[in-house]
Motif scaffolding. Structure first.
Motif, PDB file in Angstrom:
ATOM      1  N   VAL A  38      46.861  37.793  49.440  1.00  0.00           N
ATOM      2  CA  VAL A  38      46.265  38.589  48.369  1.00  0.00           C
ATOM      3  C   VAL A  38      47.337  39.409  47.666  1.00  0.00           C
ATOM      4  O   VAL A  38      48.098  40.137  48.293  1.00  0.00           O
ATOM      5  CB  VAL A  38      45.166  39.515  48.932  1.00  0.00           C
ATOM      6  N   ASP A  39      47.372  39.262  46.360  1.00  0.00           N
ATOM      7  CA  ASP A  39      48.309  40.010  45.523  1.00  0.00           C
ATOM      8  C   ASP A  39      47.498  41.049  44.752  1.00  0.00           C
ATOM      9  O   ASP A  39      46.729  40.710  43.849  1.00  0.00           O
ATOM     10  CB  ASP A  39      49.021  39.048  44.564  1.00  0.00           C
ATOM     11  N   GLU A  40      47.655  42.310  45.127  1.00  0.00           N
ATOM     12  CA  GLU A  40      46.867  43.384  44.512  1.00  0.00           C
ATOM     13  C   GLU A  40      47.122  43.488  43.010  1.00  0.00           C
ATOM     14  O   GLU A  40      46.231  43.859  42.253  1.00  0.00           O
ATOM     15  CB  GLU A  40      47.154  44.715  45.203  1.00  0.00           C
ATOM     16  N   LYS A  41      48.325  43.174  42.582  1.00  0.00           N
ATOM     17  CA  LYS A  41      48.655  43.235  41.156  1.00  0.00           C
ATOM     18  C   LYS A  41      47.786  42.232  40.372  1.00  0.00           C
ATOM     19  O   LYS A  41      47.223  42.559  39.324  1.00  0.00           O
ATOM     20  CB  LYS A  41      50.143  42.932  40.946  1.00  0.00           C
ATOM     21  N   THR A  42      47.660  41.017  40.898  1.00  0.00           N
ATOM     22  CA  THR A  42      46.823  39.995  40.254  1.00  0.00           C
ATOM     23  C   THR A  42      45.368  40.423  40.249  1.00  0.00           C
ATOM     24  O   THR A  42      44.674  40.288  39.234  1.00  0.00           O
ATOM     25  CB  THR A  42      46.966  38.643  40.991  1.00  0.00           C
ATOM     26  N   ILE A  57      33.267  41.600  39.325  1.00  0.00           N
ATOM     27  CA  ILE A  57      34.371  40.913  39.996  1.00  0.00           C
ATOM     28  C   ILE A  57      34.200  41.040  41.514  1.00  0.00           C
ATOM     29  O   ILE A  57      33.967  42.127  42.016  1.00  0.00           O
ATOM     30  CB  ILE A  57      35.753  41.463  39.552  1.00  0.00           C
ATOM     31  N   PHE A  58      34.291  39.904  42.186  1.00  0.00           N
ATOM     32  CA  PHE A  58      34.196  39.839  43.638  1.00  0.00           C
ATOM     33  C   PHE A  58      35.483  39.212  44.168  1.00  0.00           C
ATOM     34  O   PHE A  58      36.079  38.378  43.506  1.00  0.00           O
ATOM     35  CB  PHE A  58      33.014  38.958  44.064  1.00  0.00           C
ATOM     36  N   ILE A  59      35.865  39.606  45.380  1.00  0.00           N
ATOM     37  CA  ILE A  59      37.026  38.997  46.019  1.00  0.00           C
ATOM     38  C   ILE A  59      36.551  38.319  47.297  1.00  0.00           C
ATOM     39  O   ILE A  59      35.640  38.793  47.973  1.00  0.00           O
ATOM     40  CB  ILE A  59      38.146  40.024  46.318  1.00  0.00           C
ATOM     41  N   SER A  60      37.182  37.218  47.602  1.00  0.00           N
ATOM     42  CA  SER A  60      36.803  36.449  48.780  1.00  0.00           C
ATOM     43  C   SER A  60      37.505  36.945  50.024  1.00  0.00           C
ATOM     44  O   SER A  60      38.720  37.139  50.031  1.00  0.00           O
ATOM     45  CB  SER A  60      37.155  34.975  48.553  1.00  0.00           C
ATOM     46  N   ILE A  65      40.469  45.214  50.784  1.00  0.00           N
ATOM     47  CA  ILE A  65      40.998  45.181  49.403  1.00  0.00           C
ATOM     48  C   ILE A  65      39.872  45.434  48.404  1.00  0.00           C
ATOM     49  O   ILE A  65      40.057  46.150  47.415  1.00  0.00           O
ATOM     50  CB  ILE A  65      41.695  43.833  49.106  1.00  0.00           C
ATOM     51  N   ALA A  66      38.699  44.859  48.651  1.00  0.00           N
ATOM     52  CA  ALA A  66      37.556  45.056  47.747  1.00  0.00           C
ATOM     53  C   ALA A  66      37.199  46.531  47.646  1.00  0.00           C
ATOM     54  O   ALA A  66      36.924  47.037  46.552  1.00  0.00           O
ATOM     55  CB  ALA A  66      36.356  44.242  48.228  1.00  0.00           C
ATOM     56  N   ASP A  72      33.484  45.117  42.521  1.00  0.00           N
ATOM     57  CA  ASP A  72      32.019  45.128  42.556  1.00  0.00           C
ATOM     58  C   ASP A  72      31.470  44.591  43.870  1.00  0.00           C
ATOM     59  O   ASP A  72      30.316  44.858  44.208  1.00  0.00           O
ATOM     60  CB  ASP A  72      31.455  44.316  41.387  1.00  0.00           C
ATOM     61  N   GLY A  73      32.264  43.812  44.585  1.00  0.00           N
ATOM     62  CA  GLY A  73      31.750  43.294  45.838  1.00  0.00           C
ATOM     63  C   GLY A  73      32.686  42.351  46.557  1.00  0.00           C
ATOM     64  O   GLY A  73      33.832  42.150  46.166  1.00  0.00           O
ATOM     65  N   LEU A  74      32.127  41.763  47.610  1.00  0.00           N
ATOM     66  CA  LEU A  74      32.849  40.874  48.504  1.00  0.00           C
ATOM     67  C   LEU A  74      32.110  39.546  48.580  1.00  0.00           C
ATOM     68  O   LEU A  74      30.881  39.517  48.663  1.00  0.00           O
ATOM     69  CB  LEU A  74      32.914  41.503  49.904  1.00  0.00           C
ATOM     70  N   TYR A  75      32.872  38.469  48.554  1.00  0.00           N
ATOM     71  CA  TYR A  75      32.330  37.120  48.743  1.00  0.00           C
ATOM     72  C   TYR A  75      32.804  36.626  50.102  1.00  0.00           C
ATOM     73  O   TYR A  75      33.999  36.614  50.383  1.00  0.00           O
ATOM     74  CB  TYR A  75      32.819  36.192  47.622  1.00  0.00           C
ATOM     75  N   ILE A  76      31.861  36.216  50.953  1.00  0.00           N
ATOM     76  CA  ILE A  76      32.204  35.710  52.285  1.00  0.00           C
ATOM     77  C   ILE A  76      31.973  34.202  52.295  1.00  0.00           C
ATOM     78  O   ILE A  76      30.836  33.747  52.190  1.00  0.00           O
ATOM     79  CB  ILE A  76      31.342  36.376  53.378  1.00  0.00           C
ATOM     80  N   PRO A  77      33.041  33.399  52.411  1.00  0.00           N
ATOM     81  CA  PRO A  77      32.887  31.937  52.403  1.00  0.00           C
ATOM     82  C   PRO A  77      32.177  31.434  53.661  1.00  0.00           C
ATOM     83  O   PRO A  77      32.094  32.144  54.666  1.00  0.00           O
ATOM     84  CB  PRO A  77      34.319  31.429  52.324  1.00  0.00           C
TER      85      PRO A  77
END
Length: 190
Positions: A38-42, A57-60, A65-66, A72-77
């Motif tokens: 995970v690149d926080e800058k990106t 925006i969600f991060i997996s 980090i989220a 806005d949230g977290l995505y759990i694969p």
């Protein structure tokens, strides 16, 4: 609870401004890149773009980090079966969503605290021989408390079939990228 969540989701794995500009503003972005750390800058660039356009925006797979970047949230694969989100305190209006391929995985996502579950693949895709279909999808959705999002194999030929699925929305990657969501304006009403 899920009334405040969007109906359409789009998966990205990098910050590509041209690609994001083709996506309708009512579509939420899920950032997932399992090849790089995970690149926080990106993530911040994507977040800034999404906030400017009023997109969620969600991060997996990265709860810390989220929370840290106030996403806005977290995505759990579907492959993540151990993340226990109940151990963390989450901010107000922070949503946890996840994906599953069958009923057992849906139960796991419910236990992880997911408000929405992406059920896939609905239609035939190249990567997988088996797929749910409209009947199996609707049968599964009858017995689940968590709302479902259709994912997998959505294209021009089967887009109209989404209306007969018992789902609250859908998600995609390649077809949405190719069409920029211009083909289905009536489905974009949030």
């Amino acid at each position: 609870m899920h009334k405040h969540l969007p109906k359409i989701y789009y998966f990205i794995n990098k910050f590509d401004l041209k690609e994001l500009q083709t996506i309708n503003k009512s579509v939420s972005i899920i950032y997932r890149n399992y090849e790089k750390s995970v690149d926080e800058k990106t993530i911040n660039l994507i977040k800034k773009y999404c906030k400017k356009n009023k997109q969620k925006i969600f991060i997996s797979n990265n709860f810390k980090i989220a929370i840290k970047l106030k996403l806005d949230g977290l995505y759990i694969p579907s492959f993540n079966r151990v993340l226990n989100t109940h151990n963390y305190s989450k901010p107000l209006n922070f949503h946890i969503i996840g994906s599953a391929h069958n009923e057992m995985e849906i139960r796991i996502k419910e236990n992880q605290g997911c408000e929405l579950v992406f059920l896939s693949p609905i239609f035939k895709i190249k990567k997988q021989k088996t797929f749910l279909n409209i009947i199996k999808f609707n049968k599964i959705s009858l017995y689940k408390k968590v709302p479902l999002i259709a994912l997998g194999g959505i294209n021009n030929e089967n887009l109209k079939k989404i209306n007969i699925l018992r789902c609250v929305g859908f998600a995609g990657i390649s077809w949405i990228k190719k069409n920029g969501l211009n083909k289905f304006r009536p489905l974009l009403k949030v």
